[in-house]
Scaffold this motif. Structure first.
Motif, PDB file in Angstrom:
ATOM      1  N   VAL A  31      39.552  42.956  41.633  1.00 16.89           N
ATOM      2  CA  VAL A  31      38.658  43.751  41.061  1.00 16.89           C
ATOM      3  C   VAL A  31      38.703  43.940  39.466  1.00 16.89           C
ATOM      4  CG1 VAL A  31      37.237  45.840  40.934  1.00 16.89           C
ATOM      5  CG2 VAL A  31      37.747  44.841  43.327  1.00 16.89           C
ATOM      6  N   LEU A  32      39.824  44.418  39.396  1.00 16.62           N
ATOM      7  CA  LEU A  32      40.280  44.559  37.932  1.00 16.62           C
ATOM      8  C   LEU A  32      40.208  43.351  36.932  1.00 16.62           C
ATOM      9  CD1 LEU A  32      41.856  46.730  36.029  1.00 16.62           C
ATOM     10  CD2 LEU A  32      43.753  45.338  36.361  1.00 16.62           C
ATOM     11  N   ILE A  33      40.446  42.510  37.646  1.00 15.13           N
ATOM     12  CA  ILE A  33      40.608  40.869  36.905  1.00 15.13           C
ATOM     13  C   ILE A  33      39.045  40.575  36.748  1.00 15.13           C
ATOM     14  CG2 ILE A  33      40.842  38.682  37.303  1.00 15.13           C
ATOM     15  CD1 ILE A  33      43.451  39.474  38.717  1.00 15.13           C
ATOM     16  N   ALA A  34      38.233  40.700  37.681  1.00 15.73           N
ATOM     17  CA  ALA A  34      36.766  40.423  37.876  1.00 15.73           C
ATOM     18  C   ALA A  34      36.026  41.276  36.748  1.00 15.73           C
ATOM     19  CB  ALA A  34      36.183  40.185  39.066  1.00 15.73           C
ATOM     20  N   VAL A  35      36.274  42.551  36.697  1.00 17.68           N
ATOM     21  CA  VAL A  35      35.523  43.380  35.735  1.00 17.68           C
ATOM     22  C   VAL A  35      36.070  43.324  34.301  1.00 17.68           C
ATOM     23  CG1 VAL A  35      34.932  45.632  35.293  1.00 17.68           C
ATOM     24  CG2 VAL A  35      34.823  44.814  37.791  1.00 17.68           C
ATOM     25  N   ALA A  36      37.426  43.244  34.223  1.00 17.84           N
ATOM     26  CA  ALA A  36      37.838  43.567  32.949  1.00 17.84           C
ATOM     27  C   ALA A  36      38.409  42.288  32.123  1.00 17.84           C
ATOM     28  CB  ALA A  36      39.185  44.477  32.802  1.00 17.84           C
TER      29      ALA A  36
END
Ligand SMILES: Nc1ncnc2c1ncn2[C@@H]1O[C@H](COP(=O)(O)OP(=O)(O)OP(=O)(O)O)[C@@H](O)[C@H]1O
Ligand SMILES: [Mg+2]
Lengths: 263, 289
Positions: A31-36
């Motif tokens: 999720v971190l990768i997808a968002v940030a």
């Protein structure tokens, strides 16, 4: 003895796939990768980008962070038999240590491969919604196999075996340090393995999928003989080298385990 | 499977855990008594092929345990319950037994599952077969431990303090179970609890400081306190010579049972010793002071 190998592999897989930490770390990092991701990330690829390029870019991005979680989770898998008090029983069973190590290794790789593949398939589904190209799913599997999987297999070997020589917490610290130095730190700052054939984040295979340098693959730097021009051959060579590097820890695991049990 | 041990030594760094053990274990149930640190666990780990001896000879059913082939031959017919066995918390009882069964080489699925079912019945865990092992009580864990040891119908069963920490009822159930299965195999039982040996074993050995100080019929242990067990009734302090084995306060004074080679008190009367008193007498001879 083949039956024993598959038994160990199956049960190791089963025990790990039930670990909440495996799923939480994967989901959290994904999720971190997808968002940030920055505006150079795969979310911002042009609508005309082909499916191989889209999924190759995603796979490389996940491959930069997901293995950190996997390395942390796997670090206690071989030593935990001693911690739990199951090592004596295992050593008393008519199973060769080699079958035990090989089975645990294969089970560990499989258990980390499942969430990694799922992450890519979910991403492919997300991209499918606005790109509408079913080939995204096919390329998700290919990108998983050539970009993520070799790195997972490499990380698993060291994460299982290193804690037999020094403690699991120390391994986790060293591993995180190595990961940033050897994979993410730009080769123009410090001498680093970043951008060489030996980087487990799959820079070369991703470059092959994308059709141009994905991150640092082949960028000039330290150990220039390990930095050929990216391409199909270089991608294959990188995968083979990672597999070769993962072998020594696995070979040393049996004697290390035996020494632990018999002292 | 009988066991022949001679001149067995094992050291851990500067600690010599076994200092020349000679022991013959015939078939049936055999007790292994000894104080903390006597070397019982070390001996059992060597028998299970987990630990190599420093020197000496160990034959189990004729197989030399120091060779790889001999060790594997013994392990194929061995059931081992280690002291402090840890179970995988994320597996169910049934899965754990499946796993151990597969590692023992029970490759016939139907036969293995049937055997697991029978063993779960025998140890009274059928109801929790599908429950994760996380959160099992000490007694339940011990029963899973004995069930895994019995998988594959082993000819030699080695159990290391299986009754420690169990409540009396569970302890009695457990040792009765062990005695039942000893009919057609060798069961080697180590324990601190003299009563467990008294109730289940014909033959026993006693270890102290890495040596075997007694081996033979259990009655032989009792004989060591013959003529050296006394009862003293007094309202004053307990007798100062000998080892007080029991003290019961009654209205006329405290009744002490004392093990002592000499009469511990002018008023002492000789009495028939119990196994525990025999054990105490043996230990006094073996470890003076
Ligand atoms: N792995 C080891 N490393 C170092 N010393 C050990 C090891 N195992 C046993 N020892 C030492 O060997 C001696 C015998 O230990 P062992 O565990 O065999 O005794 P035991 O009779 O089983 O005792 P207990 O009744 O407490 O279980 C002890 O002094 C112990 O400290
Ligand atoms: Mg012990």
């Amino acid at each position: 003895m083949r039956g024993r190998f598959f038994a160990v592999c199956r049960y190791e897989f089963r025990m790990q796939i039930r670990k909440r930490s495996l799923w939480l770390s994967t989901a959290g990092l994904a999720v971190l990768i997808a968002v940030a991701q920055g505006d150079r990330g795969p979310r911002h690829l042009p609508a005309a980008a082909d499916a191989a390029r889209v999924m190759g870019s995603w796979a490389l991005l996940f491959s930069m962070l997901l293995p950190i979680g996997f390395g942390m989770v796997l670090a206690d898998r071989l030593v935990r038999d001693h911690r739990l008090g199951a090592a004596s029983l295992l050593a008393s069973l008519p199973t060769r240590p080699g079958a035990l190590v090989a089975g645990k290794y294969a089970g560990s790789v499989a258990a980390t491969a499942v969430p990694a593949l799922l992450v890519l398939l979910v991403t492919a589904a997300g991209e499918f919604v606005h790109r509408g190209d079913p080939a995204l799913f096919l390329w998700a599997v290919v990108a998983f196999a050539v970009v993520l999987l070799p790195g997972l297999a490499f990380v698993a070997a060291f994460a299982l075996v290193c804690p037999l020589m020094f403690s699991a917490p120390l391994f986790r610290v060293l591993f995180a340090g190595y990961w940033f130095w050897g994979n993410l730190l730009g080769p123009n700052y410090l001498p680093s393995l970043t951008g060489t054939l030996l980087t487990p984040i799959g820079d070369y295979p991703a470059s092959w999928l994308i059709g141009e340098r994905a991150l640092y693959a082949g960028a000039p730097g330290w150990l220039s003989f390990l930095r050929p021009e990216p391409g199909g051959g270089a991608a294959l060579l990188s995968v083979v080298l990672l597999a070769v590097l993962a072998t020594p820890p696995l070979v040393f695991a049996s004697p290390l385990l035996a020494r632990r049990t018999s002292s | 499977m009988d066991i022949m041990i001679s001149g067995l030594r094992r050291r851990f760094g500067r600690v010599e855990a076994l200092r020349g053990v000679d022991l013959a274990v015939p078939g049936g149930m055999f007790g292994l008594l000894g104080t903390n640190g006597a070397g019982k666990t070390t001996l059992m780990r060597i028998l299970a092929g987990v630990l190599p001896p420093t020197s000496g000879r160990v034959l189990v059913g004729g197989h030399d345990i120091t060779t790889r082939a001999g060790r594997l031959a013994v392990q194929r017919r061995l059931g081992y319950l280690p002291q402090d066995l840890g179970l995988y918390p994320d597996l169910t009882t049934h899965e754990f037994l499946e796993y151990v069964g597969l590692l023992k080489g029970l490759d016939d699925d139907a036969a293995r599952r049937r055997q697991i079912g029978e063993l779960l019945d025998m140890v009274g865990l059928s109801d929790v077969a599908r429950r994760r092992l996380k959160g099992f009580s000490g007694g339940m864990r011990r029963r899973v431990g004995i069930a895994q040891a019995l998988l594959g119908d082993p000819a030699l069963v080695v159990v290391d303090e299986p009754t420690a920490g169990l409540d009396p009822e569970e302890r009695i159930r457990f040792r009765t179970l062990l005695a039942q299965i000893a009919g057609h195999r060798t069961v080697l039982l180590s324990t601190h609890i003299v009563e467990d040996v008294a109730q289940t074993c014909q033959e026993a050995a006693v270890m102290a400081s890495g040596r075997v100080v007694f081996t033979g019929p259990v009655t032989g242990i009792i004989d060591r306190a013959q003529g050296a067990t006394w009862e003293v009734v007094t309202q004053g302090p307990p007798p100062s010579t000998g080892v007080v084995v029991s003290a019961v306060g009654r209205p006329g004074g405290t009744h002490y049972r004392v093990v002592s080679p000499t009469k511990p008190d002018p008023a002492a009367v000789p009495v028939q010793p119990s196994l525990e008193e025999g054990y105490v007498a043996l230990m006094r001879e073996a470890v003076p002071g």
